[in-house]
Design a protein around this motif. Structure first.
Motif, PDB file in Angstrom:
ATOM      1  N   ALA A 196       0.808  -1.149  -0.160  1.00 26.95           N
ATOM      2  CA  ALA A 196      -0.019   0.004   0.029  1.00 26.95           C
ATOM      3  C   ALA A 196       0.878   1.193  -0.064  1.00 26.95           C
ATOM      4  O   ALA A 196       0.553   2.149  -0.586  1.00 26.95           O
ATOM      5  CB  ALA A 196      -0.902   0.092   1.148  1.00 26.95           C
ATOM      6  N   GLN A 197       2.248   1.386   0.766  1.00 30.19           N
ATOM      7  CA  GLN A 197       2.837   2.392   0.764  1.00 30.19           C
ATOM      8  C   GLN A 197       3.405   2.714  -0.506  1.00 30.19           C
ATOM      9  O   GLN A 197       3.654   3.868  -0.998  1.00 30.19           O
ATOM     10  CB  GLN A 197       3.885   2.030   1.852  1.00 30.19           C
ATOM     11  N   VAL A 198       4.005   1.449  -1.265  1.00 32.18           N
ATOM     12  CA  VAL A 198       4.633   1.729  -2.412  1.00 32.18           C
ATOM     13  C   VAL A 198       3.460   2.061  -3.517  1.00 32.18           C
ATOM     14  O   VAL A 198       3.949   3.028  -4.384  1.00 32.18           O
ATOM     15  CB  VAL A 198       5.412   0.368  -2.857  1.00 32.18           C
ATOM     16  N   LEU A 199       2.326   1.717  -3.633  1.00 30.14           N
ATOM     17  CA  LEU A 199       1.503   1.973  -4.420  1.00 30.14           C
ATOM     18  C   LEU A 199       1.058   3.330  -4.456  1.00 30.14           C
ATOM     19  O   LEU A 199       0.887   4.186  -5.526  1.00 30.14           O
ATOM     20  CB  LEU A 199       0.238   1.027  -4.411  1.00 30.14           C
ATOM     21  N   ASN A 200       0.838   3.973  -3.145  1.00 28.32           N
ATOM     22  CA  ASN A 200       0.474   5.133  -2.899  1.00 28.32           C
ATOM     23  C   ASN A 200       1.623   6.075  -3.467  1.00 28.32           C
ATOM     24  O   ASN A 200       1.628   7.222  -3.865  1.00 28.32           O
ATOM     25  CB  ASN A 200       0.147   5.603  -1.383  1.00 28.32           C
ATOM     26  N   LEU A 201       2.838   5.709  -3.110  1.00 27.82           N
ATOM     27  CA  LEU A 201       3.921   6.662  -3.480  1.00 27.82           C
ATOM     28  C   LEU A 201       4.113   6.615  -5.022  1.00 27.82           C
ATOM     29  O   LEU A 201       4.166   7.704  -5.707  1.00 27.82           O
ATOM     30  CB  LEU A 201       5.255   5.596  -3.213  1.00 27.82           C
ATOM     31  N   MET A 202       3.637   5.533  -5.747  1.00 27.22           N
ATOM     32  CA  MET A 202       3.521   5.471  -7.253  1.00 27.22           C
ATOM     33  C   MET A 202       2.663   6.572  -7.728  1.00 27.22           C
ATOM     34  O   MET A 202       2.793   7.213  -8.889  1.00 27.22           O
ATOM     35  CB  MET A 202       3.409   4.222  -7.757  1.00 27.22           C
ATOM     36  N   GLN A 203       1.450   6.472  -7.044  1.00 30.23           N
ATOM     37  CA  GLN A 203       0.366   7.382  -7.484  1.00 30.23           C
ATOM     38  C   GLN A 203       0.978   9.038  -7.326  1.00 30.23           C
ATOM     39  O   GLN A 203       0.671   9.892  -8.051  1.00 30.23           O
ATOM     40  CB  GLN A 203      -0.998   7.266  -6.601  1.00 30.23           C
ATOM     41  N   ASP A 204       1.574   9.210  -6.218  1.00 27.91           N
ATOM     42  CA  ASP A 204       2.155  10.643  -5.992  1.00 27.91           C
ATOM     43  C   ASP A 204       3.217  10.820  -7.087  1.00 27.91           C
ATOM     44  O   ASP A 204       3.104  11.960  -7.527  1.00 27.91           O
ATOM     45  CB  ASP A 204       2.607  10.753  -4.601  1.00 27.91           C
ATOM     46  N   VAL A 223      -4.146  -4.011  -9.032  1.00 28.40           N
ATOM     47  CA  VAL A 223      -4.376  -3.179 -10.462  1.00 28.40           C
ATOM     48  C   VAL A 223      -5.688  -2.139 -10.439  1.00 28.40           C
ATOM     49  O   VAL A 223      -5.704  -1.172 -11.061  1.00 28.40           O
ATOM     50  CB  VAL A 223      -4.536  -4.427 -11.570  1.00 28.40           C
ATOM     51  N   LYS A 224      -6.688  -2.822  -9.874  1.00 27.39           N
ATOM     52  CA  LYS A 224      -7.995  -1.892  -9.594  1.00 27.39           C
ATOM     53  C   LYS A 224      -7.799  -0.636  -8.888  1.00 27.39           C
ATOM     54  O   LYS A 224      -8.238   0.478  -9.218  1.00 27.39           O
ATOM     55  CB  LYS A 224      -9.062  -2.713  -9.014  1.00 27.39           C
ATOM     56  N   HIS A 225      -6.610  -0.702  -8.023  1.00 24.45           N
ATOM     57  CA  HIS A 225      -6.397   0.559  -7.304  1.00 24.45           C
ATOM     58  C   HIS A 225      -5.501   1.743  -7.891  1.00 24.45           C
ATOM     59  O   HIS A 225      -5.794   2.813  -7.840  1.00 24.45           O
ATOM     60  CB  HIS A 225      -5.558   0.176  -5.942  1.00 24.45           C
ATOM     61  N   ILE A 226      -4.535   1.190  -8.847  1.00 27.84           N
ATOM     62  CA  ILE A 226      -3.605   2.070  -9.409  1.00 27.84           C
ATOM     63  C   ILE A 226      -3.900   2.365 -10.924  1.00 27.84           C
ATOM     64  O   ILE A 226      -3.624   3.400 -11.294  1.00 27.84           O
ATOM     65  CB  ILE A 226      -2.172   1.598  -9.214  1.00 27.84           C
ATOM     66  N   CYS A 227      -4.456   1.487 -11.573  1.00 22.81           N
ATOM     67  CA  CYS A 227      -4.568   1.705 -13.219  1.00 22.81           C
ATOM     68  C   CYS A 227      -5.886   2.261 -13.484  1.00 22.81           C
ATOM     69  O   CYS A 227      -6.889   2.491 -13.010  1.00 22.81           O
ATOM     70  CB  CYS A 227      -4.573   0.246 -13.765  1.00 22.81           C
TER      71      CYS A 227
END
Length: 330
Positions: A196-204, A223-227
């Motif tokens: 979750a931390q890494v995915l949120n970082l990628m979004q930022d 995938v649903k969260h980030i794409c």
């Protein structure tokens, strides 16, 4: 979202020769992939292990050579470039690997690892490598950007946790200020909380650097969260492409339906009807004729066994390769 196409694949094939006794067979890892990735979007690529997802990412970046087809980045033919031109282009196309520790040199300090790409692209980026203060500042800034302290630069990769190692890999890619990132199963080896931390970082980082992503994963929840859009891959073929809302609410291909039905629901009182695909994934050394999925599909028709379906647009932005969806028409 910008409509400009940044990455385009046109009928890309990648076959690996495999010896069986005195014969050589072709392992069809990619068998005619056509795909577009728009500037500023995150395209998810999902499918079972062995379907060709990682191979696609590497062929796209020309880390391994294609067998047939064309790959374009910002209008340039990636495989038509000479060595010097390709090196210049690599600054804008980077990859984050699945196993963070295996992708980091254990004999180098973090500062050396993150700084290394600058040595190949310093002239292009107008950086004087003799200016040690400037280079140190760039490394420190990108480490802070990914959530690490500048003091971490003096340590070695094995001194960090898996999540921190992945952040180092992200920093190494970001220091070149790329336009496009291939994220190859980048969170699959991490704990859920770290994911979750890494995915949120990628979004930022996507917003800050205006990045475009190809996000390769077998985890549909991630995938649903980030794409923004999702392409579903089966045995070297793309079987469905749609934006994430459409794909999760109205999946059309039987394989996509089965994948979505396998997502766990975090509620013991709710149950989702599972769609089970019988049998094992066929071998890419000897793929079945017709639709690749027909040997496991519960909706299989006679046409599916003999004729390969084309990827057709059923509604704006929703593409499916399935005879059943097309009404039994080849």
């Amino acid at each position: 979202m910008a409509e400009k196409v940044l990455v385009k694949l046109d009928n890309v094939k990648k076959y690996f020769p495999v010896k069986e006794g005195f014969r050589t067979k072709q392992l069809k890892a990619l068998d005619g992939i056509s795909l577009e990735i728009r500037q500023g979007e995150t395209l998810g690529l999902v499918g079972e292990s062995g379907c060709g997802k990682s191979t696609l990412g590497r062929v796209l970046l020309r880390l391994i050579d294609k067998t047939e087809g064309s790959v374009y980045f910002d209008g340039k033919d990636v495989y038509g470039l000479k060595s010097k031109e390709l090196i210049k282009l690599r600054r804008y196309m980077q990859i984050i690997f699945q196993d963070p520790l295996a992708s980091l040199n254990p004999k180098m300090r973090i500062r050396q690892i993150v700084e290394e790409p600058l040595h190949f692209h310093s002239r292009q980026m107008h950086i004087d490598l003799h200016d040690k203060a400037l280079v140190k500042k760039m490394v420190d800034e990108v480490l802070v950007t990914v959530g690490l302290s500048p003091e971490a630069a003096e340590r070695y990769p094995h001194e960090f946790s898996g999540g921190q190692q992945q952040r180092i890999g992200i920093a190494r890619a970001l220091i070149l200020k790329p336009d496009f990132l291939v994220c190859d199963e980048m969170v699959s080896a991490l704990d859920v909380s770290v994911q979750a931390q890494v995915l949120n970082l990628m979004q930022d980082l996507k917003k800050e650097y205006r990045l475009t992503f190809l996000f390769i994963s077998h985890n549909l929840s991630v995938v649903k969260h980030i794409c923004d859009r999702i392409a579903v891959m089966y045995l070297g073929k793309i079987v469905e492409i749609a934006d994430k809302k459409t794909l999760f609410e109205n999946p059309l291909h039987p394989y996509t339906k089965a994948l979505i039905s396998s997502i766990p629901i975090p509620d013991p009182d709710r149950k989702r009807e599972r769609i089970l695909m019988e049998g094992d994934l066929p071998s890419p050394l000897n793929p079945p004729p017709g639709c690749r999925c027909h040997t496991r599909c519960v909706e299989c028709q006679e046409l599916c066994r003999s004729t390969q379906p084309e990827l057709l647009e059923t509604e704006p932005g929703h593409w499916v390769a399935c005879h059943v969806v097309a009404g039994g028409k080849p």
